[in-house]
Design an enzyme around this catalytic site. Structure first.
Site, PDB file in Angstrom:
ATOM      1  N   GLU A 140     -23.788  13.852  13.817  1.00  0.00           N
ATOM      2  CA  GLU A 140     -22.908  13.000  13.927  1.00  0.00           C
ATOM      3  C   GLU A 140     -21.846  12.969  13.477  1.00  0.00           C
ATOM      4  O   GLU A 140     -20.915  12.792  13.249  1.00  0.00           O
ATOM      5  CB  GLU A 140     -23.737  11.914  14.554  1.00  0.00           C
ATOM      6  N   HIS A 209     -34.375   4.989  21.056  1.00  0.00           N
ATOM      7  CA  HIS A 209     -32.313   4.863  22.527  1.00  0.00           C
ATOM      8  C   HIS A 209     -32.622   3.678  22.860  1.00  0.00           C
ATOM      9  O   HIS A 209     -31.527   3.694  24.544  1.00  0.00           O
ATOM     10  CB  HIS A 209     -33.390   5.911  22.886  1.00  0.00           C
TER      11      HIS A 209
END
Length: 404
Positions: A140, A209
């Site tokens: 990322e 998450h």
């Protein structure tokens, strides 16, 4: 010179809006194909009507997307247009912009031939090729930095985080580069980048998450943030974010991708800085966004049956706030309830409370009430997960106490 160096993110919302929304507003006939629609578009307000850039300065839009009798839902089948799920609306908006502007490109993990983790980029790699729809490694920090660099050279990249929580790995790139390079370069560089992806509390996805990163990014200078909640505003905000010369973070909720709604056939672009009047009312202003919009509307049905008349506003623009729409509502109802899924400490609700107190304190007849998620990691167990997030019954109780 100051305007050239900094694009302005104060309460006056002096962003480069003229850059993000085209001045041509040509309404096209219904039923045109994508290739026929892309040449021109319309700019619409939260009620679906044509608006001009200055219309919000003249009056408050009062026609709601869902009226007191929820007639919008009951008549949607008779309206012109086509039905799309929310993820399909995002995909359609993205595809239209890639057709319109060859500088638009997409990058992220599995965004190519797999079509993205929630299929927002499905079919785009086959149509536009691997250079414009770029699959990246699981890195990322690297591909977000690459996207920022691409924006500096004149491209308009859309960076997809497979999950918003993963973008914490790119926080340095987003804070030190994405938000600041326009200023630190003395206005030499623009950063027209969109960073988007799923977030929020899902169904037993676990703490890592289930992140709500709005509170993390709101303090970064130079960043604009919006949150979509319906297929209609998802497409309109996606297109506006891509056309903006400012870096925009688009928050999508993991549980809203399969919402279905009928949207117009003609092309449209929404304002990045305008809240949406979901339901007009008289007794209390309820400010919310993203998934909590539906918890609020569920609670509103109960409140109406009990004799209350809540006004519901989806703020949509998380930075800057649409204080014009919010302020008009506060002046009418004199009571404010904020409902968010973000954490209570340092969340969007805290910033919104401060903004309302600073600007409209004299119009309040009661202290502002804010319902937020608990300051705990989201549990995996379903029953415990529900306890950490605001539920409709809590909203009903809060309104009853506010209106006593």
């Amino acid at each position: 010179m100051a305007a050239a160096i900094f694009q302005g993110f104060g309460a006056s919302t002096a962003l480069s809006l003229s850059k993000s929304i085209d001045s041509k507003r040509v309404k096209l006939p219904f039923g045109r194909s994508l290739s026929e629609r892309r040449a021109s578009f319309v700019v619409v307000g939260s009620d679906g009507r044509l608006v001009s850039d200055s219309s919000r300065a003249r009056k408050l839009v009062t026609n709601a997307v869902a009226t007191k009798a929820d007639s919008a839902a009951s008549t949607s089948a008779s309206k012109p247009g086509h039905e799309l799920l929310l993820f399909e609306a995002l995909q359609e908006g993205l595809e239209e912009e890639m057709d319109r502007d060859p500088h638009v490109c997409v990058m992220g993990e599995d965004v190519g031939h797999y079509g993205g983790s929630y299929k927002v980029t499905k079919g785009l790699a086959k149509k536009f090729g691997d250079l414009r729809v770029l699959d990246t490694p699981i890195a990322e920090n690297s591909f977000t930095g690459m996207g920022i660099g691409a924006a500096m050279t004149g491209l308009r990249p859309i960076v997809e985080g497979m999950n918003m929580g993963f973008l914490l790995l790119a926080y340095n790139q987003i804070s030190n580069n994405c938000g600041m390079l326009h200023y630190t370069s003395g206005g030499q560089f623009k950063i027209p980048i969109v960073i988007r992806g799923p977030g929020g509390v899902g169904r037993q996805l676990g703490a890592e998450h289930s992140q709500r990163l709005e509170s993390y990014f709101q303090s970064i200078p130079g960043i604009q943030m919006v949150a979509c909640s319906t297929p209609y505003n998802a497409k309109g905000l996606m297109k506006a974010a891509i056309r903006s010369d400012n870096p925009v973070i688009l928050f999508e909720h993991v549980l809203l991708y399969n919402l279905k709604e009928r949207i117009p056939d003609e092309e449209y672009v929404l304002s990045l800085e305008e809240a949406e009047m979901v339901r007009p009312g008289e007794h209390v202003t309820i400010l919310t966004y993203s998934r909590m919009r539906y918890h609020v509307m569920q609670a509103a049905k109960t409140l109406v049956n009990k004799g209350y008349d809540p006004e519901v506003i989806d703020i949509r623009s998380l930075k800057p706030f649409d204080l014009y729409t919010i302020g008009n509502s506060v002046k009418k109802t004199h009571r404010v309830l904020i409902v968010e899924e973000c954490m209570r400490t340092g969340g969007i609700g805290a910033s919104l409370t401060a903004a309302i107190n600073e600007n409209f304190h004299d119009y309040l007849d009661a202290p502002i009430v804010c319902l937020s998620s608990q300051d705990v990691p989201t549990p995996y167990a379903g029953t415990l997960e529900e306890w950490t997030v605001v539920q409709p019954a809590q909203i009903v109780t809060a309104v009853e106490q506010l209106c006593q």
